[in-house]
Every structure is written in C-alpha cells, then in structure tokens.
Motif scaffolding. Structure first.
Motif, short mmCIF file in Angstrom:
data_model
loop_
_atom_site.label_atom_id
_atom_site.label_comp_id
_atom_site.label_asym_id
_atom_site.label_seq_id
_atom_site.Cartn_x
_atom_site.Cartn_y
_atom_site.Cartn_z
N UNK B 1 0.82 1.77 0.95
CA UNK B 1 -0.41 1.02 0.44
C UNK B 1 -1.47 0.50 1.45
N UNK B 2 -2.56 0.91 1.29
CA UNK B 2 -3.62 0.40 2.55
C UNK B 2 -4.16 -0.82 2.02
N UNK B 3 -4.76 -1.56 2.87
CA UNK B 3 -5.39 -2.99 2.80
C UNK B 3 -6.60 -2.88 1.74
N UNK B 4 -7.44 -1.82 2.05
CA UNK B 4 -8.65 -1.72 1.15
C UNK B 4 -8.33 -1.35 -0.42
N UNK B 5 -7.28 -0.73 -0.44
CA UNK B 5 -6.87 -0.32 -1.78
C UNK B 5 -6.51 -1.59 -2.43
N UNK B 6 -5.59 -2.30 -1.76
CA UNK B 6 -5.08 -3.44 -2.64
C UNK B 6 -5.99 -4.54 -2.60
N UNK B 7 -6.88 -4.80 -1.71
CA UNK B 7 -7.88 -5.89 -1.81
C UNK B 7 -9.31 -5.45 -2.94
N UNK B 8 -9.34 -3.86 -2.68
CA UNK B 8 -10.15 -3.39 -3.59
C UNK B 8 -10.18 -3.80 -5.03
N UNK B 9 -8.68 -3.37 -5.18
CA UNK B 9 -8.29 -3.60 -6.78
C UNK B 9 -8.52 -5.29 -7.02
N UNK B 10 -7.71 -6.21 -6.14
CA UNK B 10 -7.59 -7.46 -6.30
C UNK B 10 -9.20 -8.10 -6.66
N UNK B 11 -10.40 -7.69 -5.90
CA UNK B 11 -11.48 -8.19 -6.07
C UNK B 11 -12.28 -7.47 -7.27
#
Lengths: 235, 109
Positions: B1-11
C-alpha cells in the motif's frame, strides 16, 4: 423525552446517553484500530483516517477494499456513498441550529454521527428550547468523539488481544435499536422504518453499499405516502 | 500500500464527508427546498437507522442467517420490546446482549 433545567444539565444528559452506548461504540472502534494496525498502518495514519472519515462503517469498508487493493476511485466512492446519510442528517438539522455561530457550528457538524444526530434530532423536532437542545447535541457529539478515538487507539495499541468470541458485533445493531424504537411515534414513521429495512435487504447484492441509500430513500418516500393518506395518527 | 494511495483516500473522503455534513446547514435559507423534501426530512432518522439495522441483524457480513436459527434476530426483537417500554439505552443493550449470549450458548447461530 427527559427534561433538563439548563444547557449544562442537558450537555451532561447527552454525555450520559453516549456512555450508556459505549459498549456498542468501543468494540466497533477497537476492531477498526486492530484491522488498521494489522494492515501495517502507523499511528499517525490510523488517527488521520479515523479523525478525517469520522465514520466507522465507511472506514471498515475502505480498509477492506484497500486490503484487496481496490482502485482509489472505488475506495473513495464506496466510502462517500456509505456517508451520504450525513447529507440527510445535515438537511434535517439545518433549520434547528442556525443560531449557533458558524465558528462553533462547523466543528459540531464535522463531529456529526449516527448516535449524536439520532439522539438529538428528537429534541429539536419535539420543540425543546433550542439552547437546551443544543446543550444535549453538543454533549453527545463531544462524548462520541472522545469515546470513538479512545476506542481506535485502544485497538491500535492492544492489537489482536480483543477476543472475537465475545461477538461484540451485535452491540452495533443493538445500539441503533435502542435509538430507533422509541422514535416510532406514529404509523408513518413505522412504515418508513419497515420499508427502509426491507428495501435495504433486497438490495444486499448491490455494489458500493447502495442498498442502504436506496432503502433510506424508499423508506422516506413510504413515510410521506403514509402521512398523505392519513397515517400520522398515533400507533 | 503506497503512501500516495492511502493519503489520497484519506484526503478525498475527509473533504467529502465534511462537505456532506455541513452543506445543507450552511446553504439553509439560501436555497428553497421543495415542500416534499422538507416534509420528508421527518423520516430520515427512522429510515436510515432501519436501513442500518436490518442487514446487520438478518444478514451479517452479507450472508443470510436462517430466521429460526438467528440468535441476533430473536435477541433484537426482545430488546426492541425493552426499548419500546423503557426507552432506556442501557437496559436495551443489557437485555439484548445477555439474551444473545444465552441463545448462542443454547446452540443457535
């Protein structure tokens, strides 16, 4: 409906209602904490997601989809559809909380949950003095926020130490039953609830949890129809 | 799970949820709702709660449990009666969960 003498009194009344519900809220949050921890999310990520989403069912669905490696668009769409009900809540609250200054209103709305809304809306709709009803609403909101994040942290730190043989999942529907049943004051409301439940069940196979949205809208419409044909008398 | 994937979803979900929670309160008075919508709001809590409860009790995790063998269903009905007569969250939860555990112990599922 309880009677409160002051805003402060009502605030603590709201807090007490949420404490009574915490056997439903804590395990739910803890399970999310455990799940996120097991997916190798760090504490910052877990907290950011829990505080940002601030919606348990949507977060569970997202974690599940993320573990399956679903597309970003699919994860977001599913979460947003599950949270569409907050739009309905916000619309129902709108006429009642206009007198709260925006600087307090926005954080209060950010913290809108199934529990705080459904416990508080009854007060507003039955004509409780606004200042008192606000106190109750703020009390439930603050209490859910604290209990929820405490539960997430508990799960994320304790990890898998929470036994699932306790079948704590049942506390969640129970918690909502305890709010729903006293709410069913006339026939139109009963019909709304029955139709919503039945349609949601028929829509179980639908993607993105659309069954819930469809069920809720059909229930609202059925309530209106019943009211139109004279069903607003007491049960 | 990449950072941009996770943080993209959160934002994205954080912003969308904040929007949905605030939009109708902030737009109140600025747009006029049809009467039907205004009257329909009365049914929002009952409809949404029932739509959450029904699948959670009858088909947890998406699988239907046979009605007669469904401990949650029986416990939910009895706790519904308790909620009706006492309007007490605590008593509803207590009766519901104790009965549920008892039924599980008796071999229901």
């Amino acid at each position: 409906m309880k009677h409160y003498h002051s805003q402060q009194d009502a605030f603590w009344g709201g807090v007490k209602a949420i404490i009574a519900m915490s056997p439903g809220i804590v395990p739910f949050g803890a399970i999310i904490g455990v799940t996120a921890k097991n997916m190798d999310m760090n504490l910052l990520e877990i907290l950011a997601m829990s505080m940002g989403y601030y919606a348990g069912a949507a977060q569970v669905a997202s974690l599940q989809l993320m573990a399956e490696g679903a597309l970003l668009v699919v994860v977001c769409m599913t979460a947003i559809l599950i949270c569409l009900r907050f739009g309905l809540y916000s619309a129902a609250l709108a006429p009642h909380i206009q007198d709260i200054p925006r600087i307090k209103r926005l954080p209060l709305l950010y913290a809108l949950t199934d529990q705080s809304f459904n416990l508080s809306i009854v007060n507003y709709q039955s004509g409780m003095a606004p200042a008192i009803a606000h106190g109750y609403f703020i009390g439930t909101s603050v209490a859910v926020w604290l209990v929820w994040l405490f539960a997430i942290l508990l799960g994320a730190t304790l990890g898998a130490a929470i036994p699932d043989t306790w079948s704590l999942a049942f506390f969640i529907p129970l918690m909502f039953i305890s709010i729903l049943i006293p709410m069913l004051r006339d026939r139109a409301l009963v019909v709304a609830a029955l139709v919503a439940g039945i349609v949601t069940l028929m829509g179980l196979g639908l993607p993105f949890n659309l069954g819930l949205v469809l069920g809720a809208f059909c229930g609202i419409f059925a309530g209106l129809l019943t009211e139109h044909f004279g069903g607003k008398a007491d049960v | 799970m990449s950072d941009s994937y996770l943080w993209g979803i959160i934002v994205v979900v954080t912003l969308a949820n904040f929007f949905m929670r605030t939009v109708f309160v902030e737009a109140y008075g600025k747009i006029k709702y049809p009467l039907l919508v205004e009257r329909g709001l009365r049914y929002v809590p009952a409809a949404v709660l029932a739509a959450i409860i029904a699948p959670a009790v009858l088909a947890p995790s998406g699988q239907w449990v046979p009605l007669l063998d469904n401990a949650m269903l029986w416990a939910a009905m009895v706790s519904g009666l308790v909620a009706w007569y006492f309007s007490s969250i605590f008593r509803t939860l207590l009766v519901g969960i104790l009965l549920y555990w008892a039924l599980l112990w008796l071999g229901m599922s």
